[in-house]
Write an enzyme that holds these catalytic residues in place. Structure first.
Site, PDB file in Angstrom:
ATOM      1  N   ASP A  94      10.362  31.546  45.721  1.00  0.00           N
ATOM      2  CA  ASP A  94      11.077  32.124  44.588  1.00  0.00           C
ATOM      3  C   ASP A  94      12.177  33.021  45.167  1.00  0.00           C
ATOM      4  O   ASP A  94      11.920  34.153  45.517  1.00  0.00           O
ATOM      5  CB  ASP A  94      10.044  32.930  43.791  1.00  0.00           C
ATOM      6  CG  ASP A  94      10.652  33.894  42.798  1.00  0.00           C
ATOM      7  OD1 ASP A  94      11.860  33.815  42.537  1.00  0.00           O
ATOM      8  OD2 ASP A  94       9.885  34.735  42.290  1.00  0.00           O
ATOM      9  N   ARG A 123      16.287  35.703  28.249  1.00  0.00           N
ATOM     10  CA  ARG A 123      15.089  35.642  29.103  1.00  0.00           C
ATOM     11  C   ARG A 123      14.764  37.010  29.704  1.00  0.00           C
ATOM     12  O   ARG A 123      13.599  37.351  29.892  1.00  0.00           O
ATOM     13  CB  ARG A 123      15.291  34.604  30.211  1.00  0.00           C
ATOM     14  CG  ARG A 123      15.551  33.238  29.625  1.00  0.00           C
ATOM     15  CD  ARG A 123      14.799  32.149  30.303  1.00  0.00           C
ATOM     16  NE  ARG A 123      15.025  30.910  29.572  1.00  0.00           N
ATOM     17  CZ  ARG A 123      15.652  29.857  30.079  1.00  0.00           C
ATOM     18  NH1 ARG A 123      16.079  29.885  31.323  1.00  0.00           N
ATOM     19  NH2 ARG A 123      15.810  28.779  29.343  1.00  0.00           N
TER      20      ARG A 123
HETATM   21  N1  LIG Z   1      13.352  27.196  31.212  1.00  0.00           N
HETATM   22  C1  LIG Z   1      12.847  28.197  30.501  1.00  0.00           C
HETATM   23  N2  LIG Z   1      12.746  28.107  29.173  1.00  0.00           N
HETATM   24  C2  LIG Z   1      12.259  29.131  28.435  1.00  0.00           C
HETATM   25  N3  LIG Z   1      11.841  30.299  28.929  1.00  0.00           N
HETATM   26  C3  LIG Z   1      11.913  30.447  30.257  1.00  0.00           C
HETATM   27  C4  LIG Z   1      12.401  29.415  31.106  1.00  0.00           C
HETATM   28  N4  LIG Z   1      12.360  29.875  32.371  1.00  0.00           N
HETATM   29  C5  LIG Z   1      11.872  31.121  32.314  1.00  0.00           C
HETATM   30  N5  LIG Z   1      11.588  31.465  31.045  1.00  0.00           N
HETATM   31  C6  LIG Z   1      11.072  32.779  30.613  1.00  0.00           C
HETATM   32  O1  LIG Z   1      12.108  33.716  30.939  1.00  0.00           O
HETATM   33  C7  LIG Z   1      11.575  34.890  31.526  1.00  0.00           C
HETATM   34  C8  LIG Z   1      12.143  35.055  32.925  1.00  0.00           C
HETATM   35  O2  LIG Z   1      11.639  34.040  33.761  1.00  0.00           O
HETATM   36  P1  LIG Z   1      11.338  34.279  35.306  1.00  0.00           P
HETATM   37  O3  LIG Z   1      10.670  33.052  35.821  1.00  0.00           O
HETATM   38  O4  LIG Z   1      10.651  35.575  35.514  1.00  0.00           O
HETATM   39  O5  LIG Z   1      12.851  34.367  35.878  1.00  0.00           O
HETATM   40  P2  LIG Z   1      13.387  34.742  37.326  1.00  0.00           P
HETATM   41  O6  LIG Z   1      12.223  34.673  38.286  1.00  0.00           O
HETATM   42  O7  LIG Z   1      14.437  33.739  37.626  1.00  0.00           O
HETATM   43  O8  LIG Z   1      13.964  36.115  37.204  1.00  0.00           O
HETATM   44  C9  LIG Z   1      10.068  34.747  31.492  1.00  0.00           C
HETATM   45  O9  LIG Z   1       9.602  35.423  30.332  1.00  0.00           O
HETATM   46  C10 LIG Z   1       9.833  33.229  31.369  1.00  0.00           C
HETATM   47  O10 LIG Z   1       8.656  32.945  30.638  1.00  0.00           O
HETATM   48  N1  LIG Z   2      20.750  44.735  44.316  1.00  0.00           N
HETATM   49  C1  LIG Z   2      19.916  43.687  44.437  1.00  0.00           C
HETATM   50  N2  LIG Z   2      19.111  43.381  43.419  1.00  0.00           N
HETATM   51  C2  LIG Z   2      18.303  42.324  43.576  1.00  0.00           C
HETATM   52  C3  LIG Z   2      18.289  41.546  44.737  1.00  0.00           C
HETATM   53  N3  LIG Z   2      17.398  40.564  44.578  1.00  0.00           N
HETATM   54  C4  LIG Z   2      16.864  40.721  43.393  1.00  0.00           C
HETATM   55  N4  LIG Z   2      17.399  41.780  42.779  1.00  0.00           N
HETATM   56  C5  LIG Z   2      16.983  42.335  41.490  1.00  0.00           C
HETATM   57  C6  LIG Z   2      17.425  41.562  40.319  1.00  0.00           C
HETATM   58  C7  LIG Z   2      16.259  41.719  39.372  1.00  0.00           C
HETATM   59  O1  LIG Z   2      16.377  42.934  38.664  1.00  0.00           O
HETATM   60  C8  LIG Z   2      15.042  41.842  40.270  1.00  0.00           C
HETATM   61  C9  LIG Z   2      14.242  40.593  40.485  1.00  0.00           C
HETATM   62  O2  LIG Z   2      15.063  39.446  40.488  1.00  0.00           O
HETATM   63  P1  LIG Z   2      14.640  38.115  39.705  1.00  0.00           P
HETATM   64  O3  LIG Z   2      15.857  37.250  39.746  1.00  0.00           O
HETATM   65  O4  LIG Z   2      13.498  37.550  40.482  1.00  0.00           O
HETATM   66  O5  LIG Z   2      14.232  38.505  38.335  1.00  0.00           O
HETATM   67  O6  LIG Z   2      15.563  42.286  41.499  1.00  0.00           O
HETATM   68  C10 LIG Z   2      19.144  41.911  45.798  1.00  0.00           C
HETATM   69  O7  LIG Z   2      19.179  41.273  46.864  1.00  0.00           O
HETATM   70  N5  LIG Z   2      19.933  42.982  45.609  1.00  0.00           N
END
Ligand SMILES: Nc1ncnc2c1ncn2[C@@H]1O[C@H](COP(=O)(O)OP(=O)(O)O)[C@@H](O)[C@H]1O
Ligand SMILES: Nc1nc2c(ncn2[C@H]2C[C@H](O)[C@@H](COP(=O)(O)O)O2)c(=O)[nH]1
Length: 232
Positions: free
Chosen positions: A78, A140
């Site tokens: 991830d 999201r």
């Molecule tokens: N393709 C999708 N369709 C609908 N909801 C989604 C989808 N992908 C993620 N979500 C929802 O959106 C939110 C953010 O997803 P998450 O997997 O934590 O994103 P990321 O890891 O990219 O920050 C969660 O509440 C998840 O359930």
């Molecule tokens: N300044 C930075 N922020 C970062 C970095 N990688 C992630 N993030 C932040 C963005 C989100 O608030 C949170 C988790 O990211 P997700 O995409 O998994 O929701 O952390 C970084 O390298 N620099």
């Protein structure tokens, strides 16, 4: 044996798809350090003060994860070290890091990337990028509900997130460490819809086949079917 990295902006669905895909393929998920990250809430409160510290924190954890993933060689990550520089430069470009910090960061990253070149497997087998529009991203982020990421917490996050989407477009075009593919995150609701989940997993499997990296002897068995039925 296969290493897949997921990429995409905040809220794109990386963690969700990591869980589904790793279960589907029977491989190990590696998650980004978020809830156990002590610097992240501080960063959102005071970005000017914490940009550099947060970046070092992420760089360190990403380096650790990618090294482990490349040696274990059967994983889904991830987000990965390949997106680290996007975040740091985006923040530096809006004045949150000075020239010396940028230079030191670049030298450190270069050293770390050279270390990866020495691994038995040097790069992932596939990058799966989740593309989303601003509207989907915000929906999201709201759905997930981390307080410090909300526009109500800091209205300037609107510009920050829009900028992030622009930087990701170029980042994806330039990425060349491995084969890559894009998932339409606006179109597919792989959380709620079983048919969307099937479609997305099928697209990834086809791409893995095409690049000769579908895990050996893999076929959609009972666990994979469960990953489709229940989501994770
Ligand atoms: N393709 C999708 N369709 C609908 N909801 C989604 C989808 N992908 C993620 N979500 C929802 O959106 C939110 C953010 O997803 P998450 O997997 O934590 O994103 P990321 O890891 O990219 O920050 C969660 O509440 C998840 O359930
Ligand atoms: N300044 C930075 N922020 C970062 C970095 N990688 C992630 N993030 C932040 C963005 C989100 O608030 C949170 C988790 O990211 P997700 O995409 O998994 O929701 O952390 C970084 O390298 N620099």
């Amino acid at each position: 044996m296969t290493v897949i990295v997921l990429s995409g902006p905040v809220g794109a669905g990386k963690s969700s798809l990591t869980a589904i895909l790793s279960k589907y393929l029977g491989t190990k998920p590696f998650y980004e350090s978020v809830d156990d990250n002590p610097v992240l809430p501080l960063f959102y409160k005071d970005p000017l003060k914490y940009t550099y510290l947060l970046q070092l924190f992420f760089l360190n954890t990403r380096f650790h994860s990618i090294k482990k993933a490349l040696s274990d060689d059967n994983n889904v990550l991830d987000r990965s070290i390949y997106e680290d520089s996007l975040f740091f430069h985006m923040n530096a470009d809006i004045g949150r890091a000075n020239d010396l910090e940028v230079q030191t960061y670049e030298e450190l990253l270069e050293n770390m990337m050279k270390e990866l070149e020495r691994m038995p497997k040097r790069h992932p087998d596939l990058l799966v990028h989740i593309n989303v529009s601003y509207e989907t991203m915000i929906r999201r982020i709201q759905k997930r509900g981390r307080s410090y990421e909300q526009l109500s917490f800091d209205p300037t996050l609107e510009d920050y997130y829009k900028r992030m989407l622009r930087y990701y477009e170029k980042w994806y075009d330039d990425y060349d460490y491995s084969p890559k593919m894009m998932i339409d995150g606006d179109h597919y609701d792989f959380m709620a819809s079983e048919s969307d989940r099937t479609e997305v997993l099928d697209q990834i499997t086809q791409k893995l086949k095409q690049v000769g990296k579908l895990p050996k002897n893999w076929q959609a068995g009972e666990i994979a079917r469960k990953a489709i039925e229940i989501g994770q």
